[in-house]
Design a protein around this motif. Structure first.
Motif, short mmCIF file in Angstrom:
data_model
loop_
_atom_site.label_atom_id
_atom_site.label_comp_id
_atom_site.label_asym_id
_atom_site.label_seq_id
_atom_site.Cartn_x
_atom_site.Cartn_y
_atom_site.Cartn_z
N MET A 174 -5.51 -10.45 -0.87
CA MET A 174 -6.39 -10.14 -1.16
C MET A 174 -6.91 -9.06 -0.07
N ARG A 175 -6.90 -9.48 0.03
CA ARG A 175 -8.00 -8.79 1.42
C ARG A 175 -7.04 -7.06 1.82
N MET A 176 -5.95 -8.01 2.40
CA MET A 176 -5.30 -7.73 3.32
C MET A 176 -4.72 -5.60 2.13
N THR A 177 -4.73 -6.25 0.99
CA THR A 177 -3.58 -5.69 -0.35
C THR A 177 -4.67 -4.07 -0.99
N ASN A 178 -6.19 -5.43 -0.20
CA ASN A 178 -7.12 -4.04 -1.24
C ASN A 178 -7.41 -2.88 -0.32
N ALA A 179 -7.67 -2.93 1.22
CA ALA A 179 -7.68 -1.67 1.79
C ALA A 179 -7.28 -0.43 0.52
N ALA A 180 -7.88 0.12 1.75
CA ALA A 180 -8.43 2.11 0.73
C ALA A 180 -5.93 2.39 0.66
N THR A 181 -6.14 2.92 -0.45
CA THR A 181 -4.89 3.18 -0.37
C THR A 181 -4.72 4.85 0.39
N PRO A 182 -3.93 5.33 0.98
CA PRO A 182 -3.94 6.19 2.14
C PRO A 182 -2.75 7.63 1.12
N THR A 183 -3.63 8.17 0.46
CA THR A 183 -3.59 9.24 -0.13
C THR A 183 -4.52 10.09 -0.55
N GLN A 206 1.05 -0.97 -0.10
CA GLN A 206 0.23 0.18 0.09
C GLN A 206 0.61 1.39 -0.04
N SER A 207 1.86 1.01 0.90
CA SER A 207 2.60 2.25 0.51
C SER A 207 3.66 2.63 -0.83
N LEU A 208 3.89 2.05 -1.29
CA LEU A 208 4.65 1.75 -2.67
C LEU A 208 3.28 1.98 -3.89
N LYS A 209 2.42 1.99 -3.32
CA LYS A 209 1.80 2.17 -4.60
C LYS A 209 1.06 3.74 -4.39
N ALA A 210 1.41 3.90 -3.16
CA ALA A 210 0.80 5.24 -2.55
C ALA A 210 1.85 6.06 -3.26
N LEU A 211 3.26 5.65 -3.02
CA LEU A 211 4.10 6.22 -3.15
C LEU A 211 4.31 6.67 -5.07
N LEU A 212 3.82 5.54 -5.78
CA LEU A 212 3.85 5.99 -7.16
C LEU A 212 2.55 6.29 -7.83
N LEU A 213 1.70 6.67 -6.96
CA LEU A 213 0.49 7.33 -7.18
C LEU A 213 1.13 8.65 -7.01
N ARG A 214 1.12 8.96 -6.31
CA ARG A 214 1.81 10.76 -5.69
C ARG A 214 2.98 10.88 -6.76
N ALA A 215 4.00 10.14 -7.19
CA ALA A 215 4.92 10.86 -8.50
C ALA A 215 4.20 11.06 -9.57
N GLY A 216 2.95 10.25 -9.78
CA GLY A 216 2.28 10.08 -11.11
C GLY A 216 1.84 11.47 -11.30
N ALA A 217 1.46 11.75 -10.41
CA ALA A 217 0.63 13.14 -9.10
C ALA A 217 1.55 14.19 -9.93
N ASP A 218 2.83 14.39 -9.46
CA ASP A 218 3.54 15.60 -9.31
C ASP A 218 4.55 15.12 -10.01
N ASP A 219 4.19 14.68 -11.56
CA ASP A 219 5.20 14.58 -12.51
C ASP A 219 6.61 14.40 -12.21
N ARG A 220 7.20 13.05 -11.20
CA ARG A 220 9.23 12.56 -10.75
C ARG A 220 8.52 11.38 -11.46
N MET A 221 7.03 11.47 -12.37
CA MET A 221 7.24 9.78 -12.99
C MET A 221 5.95 9.93 -13.94
N PRO A 222 6.58 9.44 -15.39
CA PRO A 222 6.11 9.91 -16.35
C PRO A 222 5.07 8.88 -15.94
N VAL A 223 3.56 8.71 -16.54
CA VAL A 223 2.22 8.36 -16.41
C VAL A 223 2.15 6.75 -16.74
#
Length: 595
Positions: free
Chosen positions: A562-571, A487-504
């Motif tokens: 699947m249940r544990m990793t389906n928790a809401a992304t903290p971002t 969840q932490s890495l997923k949120a980090l990737l989403l923030r990086a995409g939103a902040d243009d730190r990583m190509p979509v």
């Protein structure tokens, strides 16, 4: 010789073969677990292996059945080749029990008076014992009776045959004449696929005076050589271990056959003196039973001292098949007819499949970098071939009656194999993605990926059900940590995409990679859980049907990962992210079944 006599003779052979088949199959099922225990525990040394082979073959009345079981046990890793050679030597001695049965009972007892009550009692046990062990004992007893009915018919037909046709004019003492009778013995055994049937016919023909003793002895030699055909046919396409064990059986009988033919006059002289020494009633059938036993003892005297050298020689042969990782090493088709052994073999083959699947998974998430794509693709093909082999083997093994505790294990085995197949598939997909991606330039993302891979490797190690320290509790705790990192890495990737730190596009590809890793962990967890359940089924059967404790299994949630990793992304930035419609890991993932 008229048509009626020919049909009567063939009918006698048919009854004899049917009786042998019923007797062997019934005793194999009724004593299957005992057979396993004797072979597993009674073969620590060559003498004990020989005694085990003698005893089992004398009871089951089929050296082929014992050889098949022995080959299967070698294939499954339950016996070493050294132990198997002892059993093979003993089995060849044990097959002389048929000769003695025919010689002692067949010519001194009213066979119908013995056979018909055996058939009656056997059928009574079969009718009243459906699904129970005594039903199979009933089959064996019925086969015993039919065996003697066939023998009685053969005696009568050979008596009529001798009156209408003088075979003596075709016999002689020359080498060519004896070789002709050796060939007859070989052909009879190959055609009927039973040396016991061939020997019974030979003893009956000699006992009724149709052929002389010397010619009959040559046919016994031929029957011993001919019995190797079953082993040769059995190892076509088999594993290396199976081929080596079968070759030991072939070498034993061929070498003994050659030596016995050369020493035929000496052996017949020994037969006459042995009969006199033991004060046995003279007669061709008794003499041939002694001759048969002496040839097998001669083989034992040759091969017992040479066992270490024979094993060393055989272990240098048939190496190519064993080196082929995609070839099953435990699924010998001849143990498929014994359900508990078949399930054991499946369990061991699944262990191999799991090792290959987890190896690829660990390599692809390694912090040192992913393994070569071509090797991971090869591993996937190997896993697919092994899964197909386990499915075919399972279908063969489930034919016929079996205890419910064993029957429930085969669907579990197929389920486990499917999980390992999914792991191999996701591993290859990750390798393809990695080949097209560049290393993240953001240090925080790079560090998070390193930690995530380390946590994934830890989970995969804990998901190995063959590890001595395996524990479902430890595995579930590790999965919880994995879910947090996911969840932490997923949120980090989403923030990086939103902040243009990583190509979509790269962000979406990385999310897809996370999704594949998540699926790998999910399938590894389920494979570990159901492997434990499968082994409980095996222990349940061996413990004599004790209650299986399902309490732990009930607490293990199939969808824990699947249940544990389906928790809401903290971002808070997820909703503001404008990414291409339908792309990304979770959009595709939501369409997939969870397992």
């Amino acid at each position: 010789m008229n048509i009626s006599l020919t049909l009567t003779f063939l009918g006698g052979i048919g009854l004899f073969l049917l009786g042998m088949r019923l007797m062997t199959d019934g005793l194999k099922v009724a004593a299957g677990d005992a057979l396993r225990e004797i072979l597993a525990r009674g073969t620590a040394t060559t003498p004990r292996g020989i005694l085990s082979g003698i005893g089992i073959t004398a009871v089951v009345q089929s050296s082929s059945a014992v050889i098949f079981a022995t080959v299967g046990f070698v294939n499954a890793g339950l016996l070493t080749l050294f132990q198997a050679v002892g059993v093979i030597i003993g089995s060849n001695i044990g097959t002389t029990a048929t000769s003695w049965l025919v010689a002692i009972v067949g010519f001194k007892v009213d066979l119908q008076a013995l056979a018909l009550p055996a058939v009656a009692i056997g059928m009574l046990l079969r009718i009243t014992g459906q699904g129970k062990r005594r039903a199979y004992l009933g089959d064996a007893l019925t086969g015993f009776g039919i065996f003697f009915l066939g023998l009685d018919v053969l005696k009568g037909s050979f008596g009529d045959f001798g009156e209408g046709f003088e075979l003596a004019e075709y016999t002689g003492s020359g080498v060519l004449s004896l070789l002709m009778f050796v060939a007859i013995g070989v052909v009879m055994t190959v055609v009927m696929n039973s040396s016991s049937a061939s020997l019974a016919i030979t003893l009956t023909a000699a006992g009724t005076g149709v052929i002389p003793l010397t010619s009959a002895a040559a046919m016994v030699i031929g029957a011993n050589v001919g019995t190797t055909s079953t082993a040769l046919f059995a190892v076509i396409g088999a594993t290396s271990a199976a081929r080596r064990a079968a070759m030991a059986h072939v070498l034993f009988n061929v070498v003994v056959g050659v030596v016995a033919f050369i020493m035929l006059p000496v052996l017949l002289w020994l037969v006459a003196h042995t009969a006199a020494l033991l004060r046995l009633e003279p007669g061709p059938a008794t003499s041939l039973a002694i001759f048969h036993t002496l040839t097998k003892l001669l083989g034992t005297a040759i091969f017992w001292p040479a066992t270490p050298r024979l094993v060393k020689f055989l272990e240098t042969r048939f190496r190519t098949a064993e080196e082929d990782e995609g070839r099953p090493r435990h699924l010998d088709r001849h143990i498929a007819s014994t359900p508990d052994l078949a399930l054991d073999a499946l369990n061991m083959e699944l262990q191999r499949i799991g090792d290959i699947a987890r190896r690829g998974a660990r390599d692809v998430v390694s912090v040192e970098g992913a393994a070569a794509l071509d090797r991971l693709h090869r591993d996937r093909l190997i896993v697919e071939r092994l899964i197909l082999a386990t499915a075919e083997f399972s279908n063969r093994a489930q034919y016929g009656e079996m205890p419910s505790s064993i029957a429930e294990g085969f669907p579990l085995a197929m389920r486990i194999s499917r999980y390992y197949g999914d792991i191999a598939e996701h591993v290859e997909e990750i390798a393809k993605l990695e080949a097209s991606l560049t290393t993240p330039t953001d240090p925080s993302i790079s560090e998070a990926f390193t930690e995530f891979r380390r946590e994934t490797s830890n989970v995969l190690s804990l998901a190995d059900p063959d590890d001595e320290e395996f524990s479902m509790k430890r595995l579930k705790r590790a999965i919880k940590d994995f879910a947090d990192d996911y969840q932490s890495l997923k949120a980090l990737l989403l923030r990086a995409g939103a902040d243009d730190r990583m190509p979509v596009r790269q962000m979406v590809a990385r999310l897809d990679e996370l999704s594949h890793v998540r699926r790998i962990v999910d399938q590894a967890y389920k494979a570990a859980k159901y492997t434990r359940k499968l082994r409980k089924q095996l222990h349940h059967y061996r413990d004599g049907g004790l209650e299986v404790d399902e309490s732990d299994s009930a607490r293990d949630d199939d969808d824990a990962v699947m249940r544990m990793t389906n928790a809401a992304t903290p971002t808070k930035d997820v909703d503001s992210l404008d990414r291409p419609s339908g792309q990304g890991a979770d959009s595709a993932e939501s369409q997939r079944p969870s397992g």
